[in-house]
Design a protein around this motif. Structure first.
Motif, PDB file in Angstrom:
ATOM      1  N   CYS A  81       0.788  -1.238   0.000  1.00 51.93           N
ATOM      2  CA  CYS A  81       0.000   0.000   0.000  1.00 51.93           C
ATOM      3  C   CYS A  81       0.818   1.285   0.000  1.00 51.93           C
ATOM      4  N   ARG A  89       4.757   3.703  -5.876  1.00 49.51           N
ATOM      5  CA  ARG A  89       4.036   2.827  -6.797  1.00 49.51           C
ATOM      6  C   ARG A  89       5.044   1.972  -7.550  1.00 49.51           C
ATOM      7  N   ASN A 134      -7.927  -1.921 -13.060  1.00 51.72           N
ATOM      8  CA  ASN A 134      -6.829  -0.969 -13.236  1.00 51.72           C
ATOM      9  C   ASN A 134      -5.488  -1.677 -13.361  1.00 51.72           C
ATOM     10  N   GLN A 194      -4.217  -3.545 -11.196  1.00 52.22           N
ATOM     11  CA  GLN A 194      -3.602  -3.387  -9.891  1.00 52.22           C
ATOM     12  C   GLN A 194      -3.891  -4.618  -9.042  1.00 52.22           C
ATOM     13  N   LYS A 207      -4.042  -6.737  -5.247  1.00 50.17           N
ATOM     14  CA  LYS A 207      -4.752  -6.455  -3.991  1.00 50.17           C
ATOM     15  C   LYS A 207      -4.036  -5.387  -3.176  1.00 50.17           C
ATOM     16  N   HIS A 208      -2.761  -5.143  -3.493  1.00 47.16           N
ATOM     17  CA  HIS A 208      -1.984  -4.126  -2.799  1.00 47.16           C
ATOM     18  C   HIS A 208      -2.027  -2.828  -3.608  1.00 47.16           C
ATOM     19  N   LYS A 209      -2.591  -1.795  -3.040  1.00 48.96           N
ATOM     20  CA  LYS A 209      -2.740  -0.525  -3.733  1.00 48.96           C
ATOM     21  C   LYS A 209      -1.384   0.022  -4.178  1.00 48.96           C
ATOM     22  N   GLY A 210      -1.302   0.382  -5.457  1.00 55.58           N
ATOM     23  CA  GLY A 210      -0.065   0.938  -5.986  1.00 55.58           C
ATOM     24  C   GLY A 210       0.888  -0.087  -6.555  1.00 55.58           C
ATOM     25  N   TYR A 227       1.214  -2.766  -9.471  1.00 51.89           N
ATOM     26  CA  TYR A 227       0.605  -3.157 -10.736  1.00 51.89           C
ATOM     27  C   TYR A 227       1.408  -4.292 -11.376  1.00 51.89           C
ATOM     28  N   THR A 247      -4.145   9.112 -10.160  1.00 47.29           N
ATOM     29  CA  THR A 247      -4.061   9.031  -8.696  1.00 47.29           C
ATOM     30  C   THR A 247      -3.123  10.110  -8.146  1.00 47.29           C
TER      31      THR A 247
END
Length: 458
Positions: free
Chosen positions: A179, A195, A417, A419, A421-424, A426, A455
């Motif tokens: 995240c 990211r 997107n 992406q 399960k972990h935001k940021g 990809y 974002t």
């Protein structure tokens, strides 16, 4: 070292992510980590004289480096949702095609101008295929050729090199964090970023499995494509390649109802080695420059295999077959079609007497000792079916090189997107298991870059 965005892999997905991010002029601090070398230093030692076959370099110059495995491919960008991946299932059919066209425009603006865009629209070949139990898939195909593809990549690199920190010849050991606080671990240092975009291609499939396991990212088994590369006189397929260049033809076998398809057609091209994780397989290239043309055309015939229960390792299955070929032939095996159907191995004398001159120095042998019977039977059926629309395909002197294996990463669970399960974090390109082509991988890079920009703006 802290970055806003780190991209792992400088193949088409990584390149187009970096291109779109830098184009926005948002003062983004960006780094790209690549296992291989810069484009100008990517040199395969095989010269046909002193070095005639793969010597298994620690890092394969054909598979790794700026441009990825596609750098020395035929430079075919297929603009279609019919094959090349399932990107459209994540981002929508219309947007997927729009992004592929956008990538095409960028390639044209960076040295690809003047190359031809082929199309299956309004062709009589489709009817001829249907009359003989074959199915021609619809697509538009931009053919850059290996030489023009190199020029395009060179121009893209020159545009990016002063805007991006490139770390070449750098192996990423692992990725950690969640995240918006990610760590990229190399042998000598640890780099952090908000990211992270992973785009390590098919050759990074084993590494990607480890990342998914360590970060608890769900995956599911994908397929493996196993087959041979066919080489024959260019005139046999000229009526197809002159009009379509790349014809994706699918055949359902009578015996097992398996699907066999043509793949990676190279008019007037050459057959080449590939080294994937130490395993030598076969592929094909061709050039836009007519002075580099040969008298032969080559293409792959592939059968897809997918395993779920109790055996799930599709790639492991393909690797075992390729290893058997390497064990028997010291690398790639070549066999005349006439010898194969007569149940005898090809030897050097029979290859030398053939009317088709091989473009790759491979070991004469017997593919029936390597390929599973079901797959080989399907390939033989397909050759006879193709002979009905391209008489001469089933000639005795048609050459078959084995094995050709297309390894696909297990399909990584990503959202619309792209992406995890972990935001940021990809996952794009062929390592995602979602894309299987230059055009789809490149489009996925543009798509993710735009999402990252949205974002950041928020």
């Amino acid at each position: 070292m802290k970055y806003d965005v780190i991209i792992i892999g400088a193949g088409p997905g990584g390149i187009f992510t970096a291109y779109e991010l830098t184009k926005a002029n948002k003062d983004i601090k960006l780094a790209v980590f690549e296992l291989g070398y810069p484009l100008g230093k990517r040199k395969c030692p095989i010269d046909g004289k002193k070095v005639k076959s793969c010597i298994k370099c620690p890092t394969c110059a054909i598979m790794s480096g700026f441009g990825g495995a596609g750098a020395f491919s035929d430079g075919k960008y297929n603009i279609t949702n019919r094959f090349g991946g399932t990107l459209y299932q994540h981002i929508g059919s219309v947007e997927a095609i729009d992004l592929m066209r956008y990538v095409d425009d960028i390639n044209l603006a960076h040295g690809g101008e003047g190359t031809k865009l082929y199309s299956t629209a309004n062709t009589d070949i489709k009817k001829r295929c249907l009359e003989n139990g074959l199915h021609l898939l619809d697509a538009k195909v931009r053919h850059l050729g290996t030489d023009i593809n190199y020029v395009v990549l060179e121009n893209l690199y020159n545009e990016l090199k002063n805007k991006v920190d490139f770390y070449f010849n750098t192996s990423v050991d692992s990725v950690s964090g969640v995240c918006g606080d990610y760590k990229v671990h190399t042998k000598d240092a640890v780099y952090s970023c908000d990211r992270c975009v992973i785009s390590v291609g098919r050759s990074g499939s084993k590494w990607m499995e480890g990342v998914c396991k360590s970060l608890d990212i769900p995956t599911k088994s994908n397929r493996v494509d196993i087959g041979v590369r066919v080489e024959l006189p260019a005139v046999v397929f000229s009526h197809l390649t002159d009009e379509l260049y790349e014809s994706k033809i699918v055949y359902r076998t009578e015996k097992f109802e398996d699907l066999v398809r043509t793949f990676c057609m190279n008019p007037n091209g050459v057959v080449v080695n590939e080294n994937t994780n130490g395993i030598v397989t076969v592929n094909g290239h061709s050039y836009e420059d007519k002075s580099k043309h040969t008298e032969n055309t080559n293409f792959a015939l592939l059968v897809s295999k997918h395993f779920s229960e109790p055996f799930k390792d599709s790639n492991g299955y393909g690797e075992s077959i390729a290893k058997l070929s390497n064990m028997l032939g010291g690398g790639v095996i070549v066999q005349r079609f006439g010898d194969l159907v007569r149940g005898r191995r090809s030897n050097e004398a029979r290859i030398n007497e053939s009317y088709v001159t091989p473009t790759l120095a491979a070991t004469p042998g017997d593919l029936s000792l390597v390929m599973p019977k079901r797959i080989l039977d399907g390939i033989i059926e397909m050759i006879y079916a193709l002979d009905k629309i391209a008489p001469g395909t089933a000639n005795d002197d048609t050459l078959l090189y084995g094995v050709e294996v297309k390894f696909y990463n297990m399909e990584v669970e990503i959202d619309n997107n792209l992406q995890t399960k972990h935001k940021g974090l990809y996952v794009i390109g062929d390592c995602s298991g979602v894309t299987h082509s230059l055009s789809h991988a490149s489009a996925s890079g543009v798509y993710v870059a735009r999402h990252i920009l949205s974002t950041i703006e928020q």
